[in-house]
Design a protein around this motif. Structure first.
Motif, PDB file in Angstrom:
ATOM      1  N   LYS A   1       1.869   6.617  -7.028  1.00  0.00           N
ATOM      2  CA  LYS A   1       0.787   7.488  -7.486  1.00  0.00           C
ATOM      3  C   LYS A   1       1.128   8.958  -7.254  1.00  0.00           C
ATOM      4  O   LYS A   1       0.941   9.806  -8.136  1.00  0.00           O
ATOM      5  CB  LYS A   1      -0.512   7.126  -6.768  1.00  0.00           C
ATOM      6  N   SER A   2       1.664   9.272  -6.076  1.00  0.00           N
ATOM      7  CA  SER A   2       2.041  10.654  -5.764  1.00  0.00           C
ATOM      8  C   SER A   2       3.151  11.141  -6.690  1.00  0.00           C
ATOM      9  O   SER A   2       3.137  12.290  -7.151  1.00  0.00           O
ATOM     10  CB  SER A   2       2.499  10.763  -4.307  1.00  0.00           C
TER      11      SER A   2
ATOM     12  N   TYR B   1       2.231   1.696  -3.551  1.00  0.00           N
ATOM     13  CA  TYR B   1       1.199   2.165  -4.475  1.00  0.00           C
ATOM     14  C   TYR B   1       0.990   3.672  -4.320  1.00  0.00           C
ATOM     15  O   TYR B   1       0.939   4.419  -5.305  1.00  0.00           O
ATOM     16  CB  TYR B   1      -0.125   1.436  -4.220  1.00  0.00           C
ATOM     17  N   ASN B   2       0.861   4.129  -3.075  1.00  0.00           N
ATOM     18  CA  ASN B   2       0.636   5.556  -2.824  1.00  0.00           C
ATOM     19  C   ASN B   2       1.855   6.391  -3.202  1.00  0.00           C
ATOM     20  O   ASN B   2       1.724   7.512  -3.712  1.00  0.00           O
ATOM     21  CB  ASN B   2       0.278   5.780  -1.352  1.00  0.00           C
ATOM     22  N   PHE B   3       3.051   5.841  -2.946  1.00  0.00           N
ATOM     23  CA  PHE B   3       4.294   6.529  -3.291  1.00  0.00           C
ATOM     24  C   PHE B   3       4.384   6.737  -4.802  1.00  0.00           C
ATOM     25  O   PHE B   3       4.704   7.831  -5.291  1.00  0.00           O
ATOM     26  CB  PHE B   3       5.482   5.708  -2.789  1.00  0.00           C
TER      27      PHE B   3
ATOM     28  N   GLU C   1       1.647  11.877 -10.146  1.00  0.00           N
ATOM     29  CA  GLU C   1       0.839  13.099 -10.085  1.00  0.00           C
ATOM     30  C   GLU C   1       1.715  14.351 -10.081  1.00  0.00           C
ATOM     31  O   GLU C   1       1.358  15.373 -10.673  1.00  0.00           O
ATOM     32  CB  GLU C   1      -0.044  13.081  -8.838  1.00  0.00           C
TER      33      GLU C   1
ATOM     34  N   GLU D   1      -3.566   4.398 -12.567  1.00  0.00           N
ATOM     35  CA  GLU D   1      -3.762   3.006 -12.172  1.00  0.00           C
ATOM     36  C   GLU D   1      -2.399   2.334 -12.032  1.00  0.00           C
ATOM     37  O   GLU D   1      -1.694   2.132 -13.020  1.00  0.00           O
ATOM     38  CB  GLU D   1      -4.604   2.264 -13.209  1.00  0.00           C
TER      39      GLU D   1
ATOM     40  N   ASP E   1       0.828  -1.207   0.000  1.00  0.00           N
ATOM     41  CA  ASP E   1       0.000   0.000   0.000  1.00  0.00           C
ATOM     42  C   ASP E   1       0.861   1.255   0.000  1.00  0.00           C
ATOM     43  O   ASP E   1       0.548   2.243  -0.678  1.00  0.00           O
ATOM     44  CB  ASP E   1      -0.929   0.013   1.220  1.00  0.00           C
ATOM     45  N   TYR E   2       1.951   1.211   0.776  1.00  0.00           N
ATOM     46  CA  TYR E   2       2.852   2.366   0.801  1.00  0.00           C
ATOM     47  C   TYR E   2       3.433   2.612  -0.592  1.00  0.00           C
ATOM     48  O   TYR E   2       3.472   3.755  -1.072  1.00  0.00           O
ATOM     49  CB  TYR E   2       3.988   2.136   1.801  1.00  0.00           C
TER      50      TYR E   2
END
Length: 230
Positions: free
Chosen positions: A36-37, A32-34, A40, A54, A29-30
């Motif tokens: 994605k950020s 994935y968020n890393f 972005e 995605e 999860d970490y």
């Protein structure tokens, strides 16, 4: 000498234990968020649009190792399409890296029909609306400003949810009255004419001047209006 060896061994064990305890661990999860950020922050947003990102699932057989230093990320290749590989690197002495596939969807505002519309229908706020749509699903030059489009006519039958484009609308329609504006840096002349063919924003069309009968070429710049730059 034996005492010195023992001291050195104890010191090495102590330092190793410090490194092990200070190493950062990461779950999926970490990561994935890393990722994605990172995407972005490093992929340009479309005008008035947004990104939908995605991140592919990380292979469950991969064991995520601890890292003494903060992770870094980059997109190695020049990405043009929607698919990129994000490179994740642990930059400590026991360096490791992962390549994670990511899909980037560019979501943009688009004017669409609220209902089925017949050819020749006048567009208004009652039959068009703005929605966000994946740019990869859009064909043609889409229009996004209702203030610009209201008053244009459809050139073909459109189903509900169809994007309003230059290709399926006419801002000046054949046979309709047209305002003609001829201008230079110092003066402006206004006259009236009849459109000899359909035209959308930015297109050059032929217009017959009502008074002189002369046929001129003008660029469509608004509903029922062409401009001639002298």
């Amino acid at each position: 000498m034996n005492k010195l060896k023992i001291v050195i061994a104890i010191t090495l064990i102590y330092l190793a234990s410090i490194n092990a305890s200070s190493a950062m661990t990461f779950d999926r999860d970490y990561l994935y968020n890393f990722i994605k950020s990172y995407v972005e922050d490093n992929v340009s947003l479309p005008a008035r649009g947004k990104l939908k990102i995605e991140v592919s699932e990380i292979d469950p057989r991969i064991t995520l190792q601890p890292c003494l230093l903060p992770l870094t990320a980059n997109i190695p290749e020049k990405h043009i399409g929607r698919n990129v590989n994000v490179k994740i690197v642990c930059p400590d002495e026991e360096s490791w890296q992962l390549y994670i596939p990511v899909k980037i969807h560019t979501i943009v505002p688009v004017l669409v029909t609220q209902m089925r519309i017949s050819k020749g229908t006048l567009l208004s706020n009652a039959n068009i609306e703005i929605i966000f749509k994946d740019n990869g699903q859009i064909r043609g030059t889409v229009l996004t400003d209702p203030k610009v489009v209201v008053g244009a006519r459809t050139k073909r039958n459109l189903s509900q949810g169809s994007a309003i484009t230059n290709q399926n609308t006419c801002f000046v329609c054949k046979g309709e009255p047209v305002n003609i504006i001829a201008k230079s840096a110092h003066f402006e002349i206004k006259s009236f004419g009849i459109a000899l063919n359909d035209g959308s924003l930015g297109e050059i069309i032929s217009v017959r001047n009502r008074k002189s009968g002369r046929v001129v070429q003008g660029q469509v710049n608004a509903i029922n209006q062409v401009i001639i730059n002298l």
